[in-house]
Design an enzyme around this catalytic site. Structure first.
Site, PDB file in Angstrom:
ATOM      1  N   LYS A  13      33.750  65.615  11.315  1.00  0.00           N
ATOM      2  CA  LYS A  13      33.244  66.121  12.745  1.00  0.00           C
ATOM      3  C   LYS A  13      32.644  65.613  13.515  1.00  0.00           C
ATOM      4  CE  LYS A  13      30.566  68.985   9.655  1.00  0.00           C
ATOM      5  NZ  LYS A  13      30.906  68.468   8.831  1.00  0.00           N
ATOM      6  N   ARG A  88      26.728  77.167  10.224  1.00  0.00           N
ATOM      7  CA  ARG A  88      27.149  77.144   8.972  1.00  0.00           C
ATOM      8  C   ARG A  88      27.000  78.412   7.943  1.00  0.00           C
ATOM      9  NH1 ARG A  88      26.922  71.664   6.850  1.00  0.00           N
ATOM     10  NH2 ARG A  88      25.528  70.920   9.337  1.00  0.00           N
ATOM     11  N   ARG A 127      30.669  56.266   4.301  1.00  0.00           N
ATOM     12  CA  ARG A 127      29.793  56.308   5.270  1.00  0.00           C
ATOM     13  C   ARG A 127      29.031  55.410   5.464  1.00  0.00           C
ATOM     14  NH1 ARG A 127      29.150  61.758   7.736  1.00  0.00           N
ATOM     15  NH2 ARG A 127      27.707  61.854   5.893  1.00  0.00           N
ATOM     16  N   ARG A 160      23.281  57.464   3.932  1.00  0.00           N
ATOM     17  CA  ARG A 160      22.232  58.411   4.064  1.00  0.00           C
ATOM     18  C   ARG A 160      22.296  58.764   2.455  1.00  0.00           C
ATOM     19  NH1 ARG A 160      25.614  62.906   8.256  1.00  0.00           N
ATOM     20  NH2 ARG A 160      24.884  63.551   6.578  1.00  0.00           N
ATOM     21  N   ARG A 171      27.186  69.627  -2.010  1.00  0.00           N
ATOM     22  CA  ARG A 171      27.069  69.533  -0.424  1.00  0.00           C
ATOM     23  C   ARG A 171      28.030  70.505  -0.262  1.00  0.00           C
ATOM     24  NH1 ARG A 171      26.127  64.395   2.320  1.00  0.00           N
ATOM     25  NH2 ARG A 171      27.148  65.169   4.561  1.00  0.00           N
TER      26      ARG A 171
HETATM   27  P1  AP5 Z   1      31.908  62.467  10.049  1.00  0.00           P
HETATM   28  O1  AP5 Z   1      32.362  62.193  11.430  1.00  0.00           O
HETATM   29  O2  AP5 Z   1      30.608  61.103   9.858  1.00  0.00           O
HETATM   30  O3  AP5 Z   1      32.021  63.630   9.605  1.00  0.00           O
HETATM   31  P2  AP5 Z   1      31.065  64.783   9.570  1.00  0.00           P
HETATM   32  O4  AP5 Z   1      32.275  65.666   9.160  1.00  0.00           O
HETATM   33  O5  AP5 Z   1      30.591  64.538  11.134  1.00  0.00           O
HETATM   34  O6  AP5 Z   1      29.617  64.714   8.441  1.00  0.00           O
HETATM   35  P3  AP5 Z   1      28.643  65.105   7.963  1.00  0.00           P
HETATM   36  O7  AP5 Z   1      28.396  64.847   6.476  1.00  0.00           O
HETATM   37  O8  AP5 Z   1      27.437  64.445   8.809  1.00  0.00           O
HETATM   38  O9  AP5 Z   1      28.753  66.443   7.538  1.00  0.00           O
HETATM   39  P4  AP5 Z   1      27.535  67.252   7.187  1.00  0.00           P
HETATM   40  O10 AP5 Z   1      28.048  68.873   7.868  1.00  0.00           O
HETATM   41  O11 AP5 Z   1      27.782  67.628   5.659  1.00  0.00           O
HETATM   42  O12 AP5 Z   1      25.817  67.062   7.922  1.00  0.00           O
HETATM   43  P5  AP5 Z   1      24.791  67.211   8.822  1.00  0.00           P
HETATM   44  O13 AP5 Z   1      24.821  65.399   9.312  1.00  0.00           O
HETATM   45  O14 AP5 Z   1      25.629  68.074  10.129  1.00  0.00           O
HETATM   46  O15 AP5 Z   1      32.743  61.658   8.827  1.00  0.00           O
HETATM   47  C1  AP5 Z   1      32.229  61.124   7.878  1.00  0.00           C
HETATM   48  C2  AP5 Z   1      33.500  59.823   7.183  1.00  0.00           C
HETATM   49  O16 AP5 Z   1      33.779  59.915   7.482  1.00  0.00           O
HETATM   50  C3  AP5 Z   1      32.196  58.589   7.796  1.00  0.00           C
HETATM   51  O17 AP5 Z   1      32.583  57.466   7.463  1.00  0.00           O
HETATM   52  C4  AP5 Z   1      33.562  58.514  10.004  1.00  0.00           C
HETATM   53  O18 AP5 Z   1      33.644  56.855  10.379  1.00  0.00           O
HETATM   54  C5  AP5 Z   1      34.977  59.150   8.394  1.00  0.00           C
HETATM   55  N1  AP5 Z   1      36.273  59.359   8.841  1.00  0.00           N
HETATM   56  C6  AP5 Z   1      35.591  59.876  10.291  1.00  0.00           C
HETATM   57  N2  AP5 Z   1      37.152  60.866  10.445  1.00  0.00           N
HETATM   58  C7  AP5 Z   1      37.813  59.632   9.475  1.00  0.00           C
HETATM   59  C8  AP5 Z   1      39.234  59.931   9.252  1.00  0.00           C
HETATM   60  N3  AP5 Z   1      40.145  60.887   9.982  1.00  0.00           N
HETATM   61  N4  AP5 Z   1      40.500  58.624   8.144  1.00  0.00           N
HETATM   62  C9  AP5 Z   1      39.235  58.274   7.406  1.00  0.00           C
HETATM   63  N5  AP5 Z   1      37.719  58.344   8.286  1.00  0.00           N
HETATM   64  C10 AP5 Z   1      37.107  59.038   8.711  1.00  0.00           C
HETATM   65  O19 AP5 Z   1      24.530  67.454   7.888  1.00  0.00           O
HETATM   66  C11 AP5 Z   1      23.100  67.527   7.036  1.00  0.00           C
HETATM   67  C12 AP5 Z   1      22.330  68.636   6.745  1.00  0.00           C
HETATM   68  O20 AP5 Z   1      21.338  68.455   7.481  1.00  0.00           O
HETATM   69  C13 AP5 Z   1      23.175  70.006   5.975  1.00  0.00           C
HETATM   70  O21 AP5 Z   1      22.713  69.227   4.938  1.00  0.00           O
HETATM   71  C14 AP5 Z   1      21.509  70.031   5.649  1.00  0.00           C
HETATM   72  O22 AP5 Z   1      20.531  69.664   4.829  1.00  0.00           O
HETATM   73  C15 AP5 Z   1      20.971  70.539   7.503  1.00  0.00           C
HETATM   74  N6  AP5 Z   1      21.930  71.218   8.235  1.00  0.00           N
HETATM   75  C16 AP5 Z   1      22.706  70.307   9.367  1.00  0.00           C
HETATM   76  N7  AP5 Z   1      23.231  71.548  10.385  1.00  0.00           N
HETATM   77  C17 AP5 Z   1      22.354  72.620   9.110  1.00  0.00           C
HETATM   78  C18 AP5 Z   1      22.878  74.062   9.765  1.00  0.00           C
HETATM   79  N8  AP5 Z   1      23.320  74.960  10.929  1.00  0.00           N
HETATM   80  N9  AP5 Z   1      21.999  75.077   9.179  1.00  0.00           N
HETATM   81  C19 AP5 Z   1      21.342  74.289   8.053  1.00  0.00           C
HETATM   82  N10 AP5 Z   1      21.282  73.382   7.700  1.00  0.00           N
HETATM   83  C20 AP5 Z   1      21.863  72.422   8.363  1.00  0.00           C
END
Ligand code: AP5
Length: 216
Positions: A13, A88, A127, A160, A171
């Site tokens: 994402k 989410r 990552r 992370r 997760r």
């Molecule tokens: P990346 O693009 O970083 O993936 P992502 O989907 O953004 O992953 P996240 O782990 O950031 O999502 P998440 O939803 O769990 O965490 P968030 O930070 O929102 O890609 C991942 C890796 O793969 C990277 O190294 C990239 O380079 C690589 N990659 C990407 N595309 C690729 C491809 N096509 N091929 C190969 N490699 C690829 O949330 C973190 C925490 O915050 C949550 O756990 C929660 O505690 C809190 N939080 C955030 N939002 C909320 C909410 N709305 N409600 C409640 N708690 C929340």
């Protein structure tokens, strides 16, 4: 366009949202980044949410809702936005509806990126992120030029806290339990569009772009 990017943790994402920001000028709003920044700066919100982030639990809806409400009040979102990581839960879908109504904004689409669980685990475990400028790398698919060092600012890259071992599996499990109802809410309204997230980042991006072209 105003879009929401949804999908399992690590599906890509953030990578795709960054692209949409750069190419389409959309304002990227990433709740994960906003929350991590609050933790890093030691703000009162940061102290309240730290444990949730480190253990991979969802932060309570009202706290994230407040953050999003404030951010969607900024004038820059009028040029179009991409929400990355919000909503989410079903409750967050309702919160978002309310905020958008209040601001006179409308959601055009919810894009759901999909990939196999095996790909997801590989992406999360490989990552690495820059704690300083937040640039995101991957050991295999997007390595830094010099091992362990951020290309953009030279800081040492880190993993992370929620990107390894059991926390990754927690997760993924939580996504199934809490986010599926949010997906269903958008599906029922005809707003949900699934996009295959397997393959290289540029291939996924081409599919995202084609989907947006179809919708516009
Ligand atoms: P990346 O693009 O970083 O993936 P992502 O989907 O953004 O992953 P996240 O782990 O950031 O999502 P998440 O939803 O769990 O965490 P968030 O930070 O929102 O890609 C991942 C890796 O793969 C990277 O190294 C990239 O380079 C690589 N990659 C990407 N595309 C690729 C491809 N096509 N091929 C190969 N490699 C690829 O949330 C973190 C925490 O915050 C949550 O756990 C929660 O505690 C809190 N939080 C955030 N939002 C909320 C909410 N709305 N409600 C409640 N708690 C929340």
């Amino acid at each position: 366009m105003n879009v929401v990017l949804m999908g399992m943790p690590g599906v890509g994402k953030g990578t795709q949202a960054e692209w949409l920001e750069r190419e389409n000028g959309l304002s990227r709003i990433a709740t994960g980044d906003m929350l991590r920044e609050a933790v890093q700066q030691g703000t009162p919100l940061g102290r309240r949410v730290r444990e949730y982030l480190e253990s991979g639990q969802l932060v309570p809806d009202d706290m994230v809702g407040e953050l999003i409400g404030r951010r969607l009040g900024n004038s820059e979102v009028r040029r179009g936005f991409v929400l990355d990581g919000f909503p989410r839960t079903r409750q967050q879908v309702v919160l978002l509806d309310r905020v958008l109504d209040r601001r006179g904004l409308r959601l055009d689409a919810a894009l759901l990126l999909t990939a196999s669980e095996q790909d997801i685990v590989r992406r999360l475990e490989g990552r690495r992120v820059c704690p300083h400028c937040r640039k995101v790398y991957h050991l295999a698919s997007r390595p830094p030029k010099s091992a362990g060092v951020c290309d953009a600012c030279g800081a040492a890259l880190i993993q992370r806290a929620d990107d390894s071992g059991e926390v990754v599996l927690d997760r993924i499990r939580l996504y199934g339990e809490r986010t599926s109802p949010a997906l269903q809410a958008y599906r029922e309204r005809g707003l949900l569009h699934e996009i295959e997230g397997g393959g290289r980042p540029d291939e996924v991006h081409r599919r995202v772009r084609e989907e947006l072209e179809r919708l516009s």
